[in-house]
Design an enzyme around this catalytic site. Sequence first.
Site, mmCIF file in Angstrom:
data_model
loop_
_atom_site.group_PDB
_atom_site.id
_atom_site.type_symbol
_atom_site.label_atom_id
_atom_site.label_comp_id
_atom_site.label_asym_id
_atom_site.label_seq_id
_atom_site.Cartn_x
_atom_site.Cartn_y
_atom_site.Cartn_z
ATOM 1 N N GLU A 9 -1.581 2.914 -2.047
ATOM 2 C CA GLU A 9 -2.169 4.219 -1.617
ATOM 3 C C GLU A 9 -1.076 5.294 -1.351
ATOM 4 O OE1 GLU A 9 -5.082 1.593 1.544
ATOM 5 O OE2 GLU A 9 -3.546 2.973 2.328
ATOM 6 N N CYS B 123 2.937 10.847 1.895
ATOM 7 C CA CYS B 123 3.317 9.473 2.360
ATOM 8 C C CYS B 123 3.079 8.500 1.228
ATOM 9 C CB CYS B 123 2.199 9.052 3.703
ATOM 10 S SG CYS B 123 2.521 7.618 4.445
ATOM 11 N N CYS C 122 2.792 -6.033 0.712
ATOM 12 C CA CYS C 122 4.071 -5.941 1.409
ATOM 13 C C CYS C 122 4.451 -7.460 1.896
ATOM 14 C CB CYS C 122 3.457 -5.320 2.838
ATOM 15 S SG CYS C 122 5.359 -4.974 3.777
ATOM 16 N N CYS D 234 3.085 -7.770 8.710
ATOM 17 C CA CYS D 234 3.180 -7.178 10.121
ATOM 18 C C CYS D 234 1.710 -7.503 10.706
ATOM 19 C CB CYS D 234 3.170 -5.610 10.685
ATOM 20 S SG CYS D 234 4.904 -5.218 9.963
ATOM 21 N N CYS E 231 -1.379 -4.785 10.685
ATOM 22 C CA CYS E 231 -1.046 -4.022 9.225
ATOM 23 C C CYS E 231 -2.213 -4.522 8.427
ATOM 24 C CB CYS E 231 0.360 -3.635 8.769
ATOM 25 S SG CYS E 231 0.468 -2.793 7.327
ATOM 26 N N GLY F 271 4.263 -1.206 1.784
ATOM 27 C CA GLY F 271 5.520 -1.802 1.353
ATOM 28 C C GLY F 271 6.532 -1.605 2.323
ATOM 29 N N GLU F 272 7.695 -2.425 1.964
ATOM 30 C CA GLU F 272 9.067 -2.220 2.845
ATOM 31 C C GLU F 272 10.031 -1.813 1.640
ATOM 32 O OE1 GLU F 272 10.933 -2.829 5.699
ATOM 33 O OE2 GLU F 272 12.317 -1.958 4.077
ATOM 34 N N SER G 284 11.290 4.525 5.702
ATOM 35 C CA SER G 284 11.285 3.695 6.892
ATOM 36 C C SER G 284 11.314 2.347 6.569
ATOM 37 C CB SER G 284 9.610 4.274 7.302
ATOM 38 O OG SER G 284 8.997 3.530 8.430
ATOM 39 N N SER H 272 11.370 0.838 12.115
ATOM 40 C CA SER H 272 9.924 0.509 12.617
ATOM 41 C C SER H 272 9.869 -0.536 13.673
ATOM 42 C CB SER H 272 8.905 0.116 11.412
ATOM 43 O OG SER H 272 8.807 1.203 10.504
ATOM 44 N N LEU H 273 10.222 -0.203 14.629
ATOM 45 C CA LEU H 273 10.669 -1.236 15.811
ATOM 46 C C LEU H 273 9.395 -1.872 16.377
ATOM 47 C CD1 LEU H 273 13.493 -1.841 16.753
ATOM 48 C CD2 LEU H 273 13.199 -0.206 18.708
ATOM 49 N N HIS H 274 8.558 -1.017 16.750
ATOM 50 C CA HIS H 274 7.121 -1.491 17.290
ATOM 51 C C HIS H 274 7.063 -2.385 18.460
ATOM 52 C CE1 HIS H 274 5.738 0.334 13.730
ATOM 53 N NE2 HIS H 274 6.143 -0.387 12.873
ATOM 54 N N ASN I 217 -4.328 2.793 14.679
ATOM 55 C CA ASN I 217 -5.530 3.049 14.063
ATOM 56 C C ASN I 217 -6.317 1.730 13.736
ATOM 57 O OD1 ASN I 217 -6.115 5.866 13.668
ATOM 58 N ND2 ASN I 217 -4.440 5.700 12.127
ATOM 59 N N CYS J 190 -2.383 2.394 7.192
ATOM 60 C CA CYS J 190 -1.737 2.141 5.857
ATOM 61 C C CYS J 190 -2.160 0.829 5.358
ATOM 62 C CB CYS J 190 -0.172 1.862 6.323
ATOM 63 S SG CYS J 190 0.666 0.835 5.096
#
Length: 386
Positions: A107, A137, A144, A148, A151, A192-193, A224, A247-249, A323, A366
């Site tokens: 995407e 973006c 990925c 996570c 996600c 992805g990372e 990121s 990306s701590l989250h 989201n 994402c």
Amino acid sequence: MDARPHIFDLDPDQLRQHIQAWGLPAYRADQVLQWLYQRHVVEPDLMANISKADRDLLAARLRFTDGHVTQHQVATDGVQKLLVRWGGSGEDRAAENTPPDIGPRSECVMIPSPVRVGAAHTGGETDRDSRSRKTACISSQVGCPVGCRFCASGLGGLEVNLTAGQIVEQVWQLTRLAGVDRITHVVFMGMGEPLANFENVIRAVHTLTAPWGFGISARRVTISTVGLPAQIRRLADVQLPVTLAISLHAPNDDIRRQLIPWAQHVSIDQLTDAGQYYFQRTGREVTFEYTLLRGVNDRPEHARQLATLANPLRANVNLIRYNEITGLPYHRPASDDVHQFQAVLRAAGVNTHIRASRGRDIAAACGQLRHEADHAAPAALNQARS
Ligand code: SF4
């Protein structure tokens, strides 16, 4: 399998070498690159300053696009999202009898800035800049490897790394959308990372920022990462003045390990140490990305813990309202809780913003569009350019 070189994968020297090997003058490479990156034209037939014979040869020897847009969503706020299948454009697939449903999909999203007349802007940009800001973006991988738990992108694991050319082509695909003259900012926040596909991402950033390429300022490129400390140090040593977003989250290792499988192996201390190295080496402030999940990491005590991580690094904190994704057990936080979370951070001296929720009426999260396409075809989807 199309073995022709993908034009977006080539730098000027590489393109010149190919072109000369095919018996064409070297200056054809500069002409092709101008058509590609200045005028965003990939159809050899439209390259009017190149002879017909040379245009035909270029069309036969080069793959100008590799992506095939299978879905195109347009949100009421102007956000546009593409699902791109890799492995050949529509025309190439038709010529080779390759079915349209073969190939990995990723995407990419175009996010126009709302008009902000008279508003100050970060990064020293003028108001004219903010009015014409269009952010791409983009994805660095299909799927990925991180997985996570909140996600959609990581649900099936990693499918494949995108090539540098496929990463760059996403920016071109978004540039060609209606109403977009040029992309001004790029964020590697799609699937992805990015630091797990390091070489291709760095090559792509060089093309995106080169004067012969898209010419986007490196300061307007954000990479990121969910956290690969060694790769963060490596990125610092490359000395590209891009923005690093971690990306701590989560405000502590316990919660982070619940949300992010890789956190079993990498502590927050290791990440902030690497972030400190990045800041010292590049002079660029680090950003923490923090997705707020209702009842999981959105309590005031979590904000206080987060402030103790951000302050020593002088890190900016971007708060992202989750989201929701069909089938995943996480929920969007209440607006009051989000604002209280921000207030606690600000009271502790942390520079923090709540990222505006954009494209909420399309599959904005994402990996969500690919996820939905796999499970059901939402009625609102526009089948475009397929
Ligand atoms: S949030 Fe980012 S790192 Fe985590 S699974 Fe999704 S794409 Fe991968």
